[in-house]
Design a protein around this motif. Structure first.
Motif, PDB file in Angstrom:
ATOM      1  N   TYR A  67       0.787  -1.135  -0.069  1.00 20.31           N
ATOM      2  CA  TYR A  67      -0.006  -0.014   0.039  1.00 20.31           C
ATOM      3  C   TYR A  67       0.734   1.160  -0.006  1.00 20.31           C
ATOM      4  N   GLY A  68       1.862   1.328   0.862  1.00 17.88           N
ATOM      5  CA  GLY A  68       2.822   2.388   0.826  1.00 17.88           C
ATOM      6  C   GLY A  68       3.587   2.970  -0.496  1.00 17.88           C
ATOM      7  N   SER A  69       3.771   4.107  -0.836  1.00 14.11           N
ATOM      8  CA  SER A  69       4.392   4.673  -2.045  1.00 14.11           C
ATOM      9  C   SER A  69       5.934   4.472  -1.674  1.00 14.11           C
ATOM     10  N   GLU A  70       6.754   4.374  -2.812  1.00 13.67           N
ATOM     11  CA  GLU A  70       8.328   4.178  -2.623  1.00 13.67           C
ATOM     12  C   GLU A  70       8.727   5.474  -1.734  1.00 13.67           C
ATOM     13  N   ASP A  71       8.364   6.724  -2.212  1.00 19.72           N
ATOM     14  CA  ASP A  71       8.831   7.924  -1.408  1.00 19.72           C
ATOM     15  C   ASP A  71       8.333   7.841   0.016  1.00 19.72           C
ATOM     16  N   LYS A  72       7.067   7.481   0.409  1.00 13.89           N
ATOM     17  CA  LYS A  72       7.106   7.404   1.955  1.00 13.89           C
ATOM     18  C   LYS A  72       7.713   6.353   2.601  1.00 13.89           C
ATOM     19  N   LEU A  73       7.835   5.252   1.997  1.00 14.14           N
ATOM     20  CA  LEU A  73       8.490   4.187   2.708  1.00 14.14           C
ATOM     21  C   LEU A  73      10.220   4.386   2.849  1.00 14.14           C
ATOM     22  N   THR A  74      10.760   5.039   1.754  1.00 13.15           N
ATOM     23  CA  THR A  74      12.244   5.150   1.539  1.00 13.15           C
ATOM     24  C   THR A  74      12.419   6.240   2.557  1.00 13.15           C
ATOM     25  N   CYS A 116      11.407   6.619   5.383  1.00 11.00           N
ATOM     26  CA  CYS A 116      11.298   5.948   6.915  1.00 11.00           C
ATOM     27  C   CYS A 116      12.879   5.315   6.920  1.00 11.00           C
ATOM     28  N   GLN A 117      13.532   5.648   6.074  1.00 12.92           N
ATOM     29  CA  GLN A 117      15.002   4.795   6.074  1.00 12.92           C
ATOM     30  C   GLN A 117      15.041   3.280   6.392  1.00 12.92           C
ATOM     31  N   PRO A 118      14.289   2.635   5.749  1.00 10.97           N
ATOM     32  CA  PRO A 118      14.410   1.182   6.230  1.00 10.97           C
ATOM     33  C   PRO A 118      15.775   0.568   5.953  1.00 10.97           C
ATOM     34  N   THR A 119      16.006  -0.471   6.480  1.00 13.61           N
ATOM     35  CA  THR A 119      17.375  -1.206   6.262  1.00 13.61           C
ATOM     36  C   THR A 119      17.715  -1.604   4.969  1.00 13.61           C
ATOM     37  N   HIS A 120      16.374  -1.857   4.336  1.00 11.84           N
ATOM     38  CA  HIS A 120      16.186  -2.580   2.909  1.00 11.84           C
ATOM     39  C   HIS A 120      15.130  -2.172   2.013  1.00 11.84           C
ATOM     40  N   TYR A 121      15.292  -2.077   0.980  1.00 10.55           N
ATOM     41  CA  TYR A 121      13.862  -1.827   0.249  1.00 10.55           C
ATOM     42  C   TYR A 121      13.985  -2.672  -1.056  1.00 10.55           C
ATOM     43  N   VAL A 122      12.632  -3.174  -1.308  1.00  8.05           N
ATOM     44  CA  VAL A 122      12.725  -4.202  -2.629  1.00  8.05           C
ATOM     45  C   VAL A 122      11.048  -3.892  -3.069  1.00  8.05           C
ATOM     46  N   LYS A 123      11.234  -3.961  -4.458  1.00  4.56           N
ATOM     47  CA  LYS A 123       9.923  -3.685  -5.162  1.00  4.56           C
ATOM     48  C   LYS A 123       9.102  -4.785  -5.451  1.00  4.56           C
ATOM     49  N   THR A 124       9.593  -5.748  -5.525  1.00  3.74           N
ATOM     50  CA  THR A 124       8.815  -6.933  -5.924  1.00  3.74           C
ATOM     51  C   THR A 124       9.057  -8.307  -5.213  1.00  3.74           C
ATOM     52  N   VAL A 125       7.904  -9.220  -5.285  1.00  5.50           N
ATOM     53  CA  VAL A 125       8.171 -10.490  -4.395  1.00  5.50           C
ATOM     54  C   VAL A 125       9.410 -11.203  -4.715  1.00  5.50           C
ATOM     55  N   LYS A 126       9.703 -11.340  -6.069  1.00  2.00           N
ATOM     56  CA  LYS A 126      10.935 -11.721  -6.414  1.00  2.00           C
ATOM     57  C   LYS A 126      12.082 -11.233  -5.965  1.00  2.00           C
ATOM     58  N   GLU A 127      12.331 -10.124  -5.835  1.00  2.00           N
ATOM     59  CA  GLU A 127      13.374  -9.409  -4.952  1.00  2.00           C
ATOM     60  C   GLU A 127      13.438  -9.663  -3.571  1.00  2.00           C
ATOM     61  N   LEU A 128      12.172  -9.735  -2.993  1.00  2.50           N
ATOM     62  CA  LEU A 128      12.011  -9.896  -1.529  1.00  2.50           C
ATOM     63  C   LEU A 128      12.696 -11.415  -1.427  1.00  2.50           C
ATOM     64  N   MET A 129      12.189 -12.417  -2.114  1.00  2.00           N
ATOM     65  CA  MET A 129      12.921 -13.877  -1.886  1.00  2.00           C
ATOM     66  C   MET A 129      14.251 -13.913  -2.268  1.00  2.00           C
TER      67      MET A 129
END
Length: 56
Positions: free
Chosen positions: A26-33, A35-48
């Motif tokens: 649900y969150g946009s890339e701008d809002k998520l980044t 928050c300075q997450p340790t990591h950011y991925v765009k897709t489920v494939k990248e997550l895996m």
């Protein structure tokens, strides 16, 4: 903590937990980044794929 909203990421930060923002929720890339997450991925494939790269 894996999350798709800023509340997930700020909660992880406040608890001293590493976080991974996922761009397919649900969150946009701008809002998520912002928050300075340790990591950011765009897709489920990248997550895996990240599970084979991340060593904490």
């Amino acid at each position: 903590m894996i999350g798709d909203r800023k509340h997930d990421l700020t909660g992880a930060f406040n608890c001293g937990v590493h976080s991974m923002a996922v761009g397919y929720g649900y969150g946009s890339e701008d809002k998520l980044t912002a928050c300075q997450p340790t990591h950011y991925v765009k897709t489920v494939k990248e997550l895996m794929q990240s599970f084979t790269r991340i060593v904490v």
